[in-house]
Design an enzyme around this catalytic site. Structure first.
Site, mmCIF file in Angstrom:
data_model
loop_
_atom_site.group_PDB
_atom_site.id
_atom_site.type_symbol
_atom_site.label_atom_id
_atom_site.label_comp_id
_atom_site.label_asym_id
_atom_site.label_seq_id
_atom_site.Cartn_x
_atom_site.Cartn_y
_atom_site.Cartn_z
ATOM 1 N N GLU A 26 -7.754 -5.696 -0.153
ATOM 2 C CA GLU A 26 -8.340 -6.459 -1.256
ATOM 3 C C GLU A 26 -8.543 -7.951 -0.984
ATOM 4 O O GLU A 26 -9.446 -8.560 -1.543
ATOM 5 C CB GLU A 26 -7.507 -6.279 -2.535
ATOM 6 C CG GLU A 26 -7.295 -4.844 -2.952
ATOM 7 C CD GLU A 26 -8.570 -4.097 -3.338
ATOM 8 O OE1 GLU A 26 -9.676 -4.591 -3.044
ATOM 9 O OE2 GLU A 26 -8.458 -3.019 -3.921
ATOM 10 N N HIS B 25 0.859 -1.183 0.000
ATOM 11 C CA HIS B 25 0.000 0.000 0.000
ATOM 12 C C HIS B 25 0.891 1.227 0.000
ATOM 13 O O HIS B 25 1.952 1.218 0.610
ATOM 14 C CB HIS B 25 -0.925 0.006 1.232
ATOM 15 C CG HIS B 25 -2.068 0.950 1.086
ATOM 16 N ND1 HIS B 25 -1.961 2.278 1.392
ATOM 17 C CD2 HIS B 25 -3.319 0.753 0.623
ATOM 18 C CE1 HIS B 25 -3.124 2.869 1.135
ATOM 19 N NE2 HIS B 25 -3.965 1.962 0.654
HETATM 20 N N1 COA Z 1 4.129 -7.456 -4.963
HETATM 21 C C1 COA Z 1 5.452 -7.465 -5.227
HETATM 22 N N2 COA Z 1 6.241 -6.391 -5.107
HETATM 23 C C2 COA Z 1 5.672 -5.256 -4.683
HETATM 24 C C3 COA Z 1 4.312 -5.178 -4.371
HETATM 25 C C4 COA Z 1 3.528 -6.340 -4.530
HETATM 26 N N3 COA Z 1 2.229 -6.336 -4.271
HETATM 27 N N4 COA Z 1 4.029 -3.932 -3.979
HETATM 28 C C5 COA Z 1 5.164 -3.245 -4.059
HETATM 29 N N5 COA Z 1 6.166 -4.040 -4.483
HETATM 30 C C6 COA Z 1 7.547 -3.682 -4.696
HETATM 31 C C7 COA Z 1 7.675 -2.922 -6.020
HETATM 32 O O1 COA Z 1 7.908 -3.791 -7.115
HETATM 33 C C8 COA Z 1 8.834 -2.012 -5.753
HETATM 34 O O2 COA Z 1 10.032 -2.716 -5.941
HETATM 35 P P1 COA Z 1 11.319 -1.968 -6.584
HETATM 36 O O3 COA Z 1 11.652 -0.890 -5.591
HETATM 37 O O4 COA Z 1 12.312 -3.074 -6.672
HETATM 38 O O5 COA Z 1 10.863 -1.418 -7.888
HETATM 39 C C9 COA Z 1 8.700 -1.703 -4.270
HETATM 40 O O6 COA Z 1 7.958 -2.789 -3.684
HETATM 41 C C10 COA Z 1 7.958 -0.426 -4.050
HETATM 42 O O7 COA Z 1 6.936 -0.350 -5.016
HETATM 43 P P2 COA Z 1 6.042 0.906 -5.151
HETATM 44 O O8 COA Z 1 5.205 0.810 -6.351
HETATM 45 O O9 COA Z 1 6.865 2.139 -4.970
HETATM 46 O O10 COA Z 1 5.113 0.725 -3.891
HETATM 47 P P3 COA Z 1 3.964 1.643 -3.553
HETATM 48 O O11 COA Z 1 3.841 1.593 -2.095
HETATM 49 O O12 COA Z 1 4.094 2.934 -4.160
HETATM 50 O O13 COA Z 1 2.748 0.895 -4.300
HETATM 51 C C11 COA Z 1 0.824 -0.389 -4.610
HETATM 52 C C12 COA Z 1 1.591 0.612 -3.707
HETATM 53 C C13 COA Z 1 -0.531 -0.665 -3.969
HETATM 54 C C14 COA Z 1 0.621 0.260 -5.977
HETATM 55 C C15 COA Z 1 1.651 -1.676 -4.761
HETATM 56 O O14 COA Z 1 1.942 -2.202 -3.490
HETATM 57 C C16 COA Z 1 0.967 -2.717 -5.626
HETATM 58 O O15 COA Z 1 1.116 -2.670 -6.846
HETATM 59 N N6 COA Z 1 0.218 -3.684 -5.016
HETATM 60 C C17 COA Z 1 -0.491 -4.680 -5.785
HETATM 61 C C18 COA Z 1 -1.813 -4.142 -6.299
HETATM 62 C C19 COA Z 1 -2.847 -3.964 -5.210
HETATM 63 O O16 COA Z 1 -3.021 -4.805 -4.354
HETATM 64 N N7 COA Z 1 -3.577 -2.851 -5.298
HETATM 65 C C20 COA Z 1 -4.641 -2.520 -4.367
HETATM 66 C C21 COA Z 1 -4.246 -1.353 -3.537
HETATM 67 S S1 COA Z 1 -5.404 -1.047 -2.238
#
Ligand code: COA
Length: 374
Positions: free
Chosen positions: A308, A253
């Site tokens: 989710e 998140h």
């Molecule tokens: N699975 C695997 N790796 C993940 C991940 C996941 N669900 N969520 C984050 N990461 C990793 C990213 O690949 C990234 O790695 P890197 O630094 O090597 O590129 C790192 O963790 C940070 O990612 P980032 O996109 O900056 O995290 P964020 O906190 O900004 O993103 C989400 C938040 C929700 C977009 C992300 O966690 C995600 O894509 N989750 C899956 C989709 C989901 O469940 N969405 C519903 C949200 S309520």
């Protein structure tokens, strides 16, 4: 110190907007470190116990729960009466597009709370008609006296739900009604800040919610649970996904660094619904494995389950079709979008953040030598 084009500072991770205050709100606040969500001054866990969905709408939009329930019932009936005017809106392959197309067509007049109730009330009617249309079944006529959640399930399935099922959906909608300045809410506020109408703000929000990184994850979470089948398969399946460079849906998140507090609220709603939930046990097992694997691979991040997993299990328990999960989320969140749009509009301020320009700049740059922010 003078800075040249090739010395543009490294691009920050993520959006670069963390910490930027884009709006002031009295509607909700997220404390990602402590894992707290406060909606209209109450912790989400208390809100779910204390109010129904119309009551939560009243807290955000004004009025009292009884009057809002009546307004939502009237809006459901009015939307049903206009289904024939919606053209191809209900033929869209994705119910989120059906909602956006219908919102564009129905476009309740005015910006006040009546327009908000009309939009909130219309959503389950559109989603129910869309789902039934896919099965070549006629849309059901709403019962304005039924609760919003009870009617939504009847409009979908063509039979009255049990009180426990209606209560579970109601609790779900209260839980997800608002969540700080998330992407779809920000989109709604940006549109509202331009002086555009409430329907346009909601249509923008629908587009943002549709993305898998925001509201599009619960369907893929169920696909994942289907593929894993049993807790013993979880580790190998998740490892393969991570090795292929794919994200685990339902994990991580942008704000929470602990478990999403909405997950516990929804699990409680699911337990109150009764029945056997082998999916919940599988979901918790997958969640545990995913957390352990992600902690191993990304020790610098805290990637915990978001809302989710529980959403997917709860909506599946209510026999909501998987492709309509995000649209059911929107049925609850639309109330928060409307409240934010109205709160933003009341400020009379245009939201216009700036971007850091990292492209080429023709020499000479600016008088300072710095590329300007756009
Ligand atoms: N699975 C695997 N790796 C993940 C991940 C996941 N669900 N969520 C984050 N990461 C990793 C990213 O690949 C990234 O790695 P890197 O630094 O090597 O590129 C790192 O963790 C940070 O990612 P980032 O996109 O900056 O995290 P964020 O906190 O900004 O993103 C989400 C938040 C929700 C977009 C992300 O966690 C995600 O894509 N989750 C899956 C989709 C989901 O469940 N969405 C519903 C949200 S309520």
């Amino acid at each position: 110190m003078e800075m040249h084009m090739d010395e543009v500072p490294p691009r920050p991770r993520a959006s670069g907007l963390e910490g930027v205050i884009a709006a002031e709100t009295r509607l909700s606040a997220v404390d990602g470190t402590a894992g707290r969500l406060v909606i209209a001054g109450r912790p989400v866990e208390a809100l779910v116990r204390e109010v129904t969905f119309p009551g939560a709408c009243a807290l955000l939009l004004g009025g009292d729960a009884g009057a809002v329930a009546t307004q939502l019932g009237a809006a459901r009936a009015a939307t049903h009466a206009r289904l024939g005017d919606l053209g191809v809106a209900l033929d869209q392959p994705d119910p989120m597009d059906a909602l956006a197309a219908a919102a564009a067509q129905l476009r309740p007049r005015g910006e006040g709370v009546d327009a908000a109730h009309a939009l909130v009330g219309s959503f389950p009617v559109i989603v129910g008609a869309w789902a039934r249309g896919r099965r070549r079944e006629a849309a059901q006529r709403p019962d304005p006296r039924a609760s919003h959640a009870e009617d939504a399930l009847r409009l979908l399935h063509g039979r009255a739900p049990s009180p426990a099922e209606a209560n579970a959906l109601d609790a779900y909608w209260v839980t997800v009604i608002d969540h700080g300045l998330n992407a779809s809410t920000f989109a709604a506020r940006v549109v509202a800040s331009t002086g555009s109408d409430l329907s346009s703000a909601v249509i923008a929000a629908l587009g943002a919610l549709q993305g898998p990184l925001h509201g599009g994850a619960p369907g893929p979470v169920l696909d994942m649970l289907d593929a894993i089948e049993t807790p013993e398969h979880a580790r190998a399946w998740l490892t393969r996904e991570l090795e292929a460079g794919r994200r685990i849906m339902g994990m991580g998140h942008r704000v929470y660094r602990v478990r999403d507090p909405r997950a516990a609220a929804l699990e409680e709603a699911l337990r109150r619904m009764g029945g056997d939930h082998p999916r919940l046990a599988l979901a918790r097992a997958v969640e545990r494995e995913a957390e352990a694997l992600l902690a191993d691979r990304k020790p610098e991040r805290t990637l915990r389950a978001n809302v989710e997993f529980a959403t997917a299990t709860l909506l599946e328990g209510l026999a909501v079709p998987r492709e309509a999960f995000t649209a059911f989320f929107a049925c609850g969140r639309v109330a928060g979008w409307c409240a934010h749009a109205q709160e933003q509009a009341a400020t009379g301020r245009l939201l216009r953040p700036r971007a850091r320009y990292v492209g080429d700049w023709p020499e000479p740059a600016t008088a300072s030598g710095h590329p300007p922010s756009m």
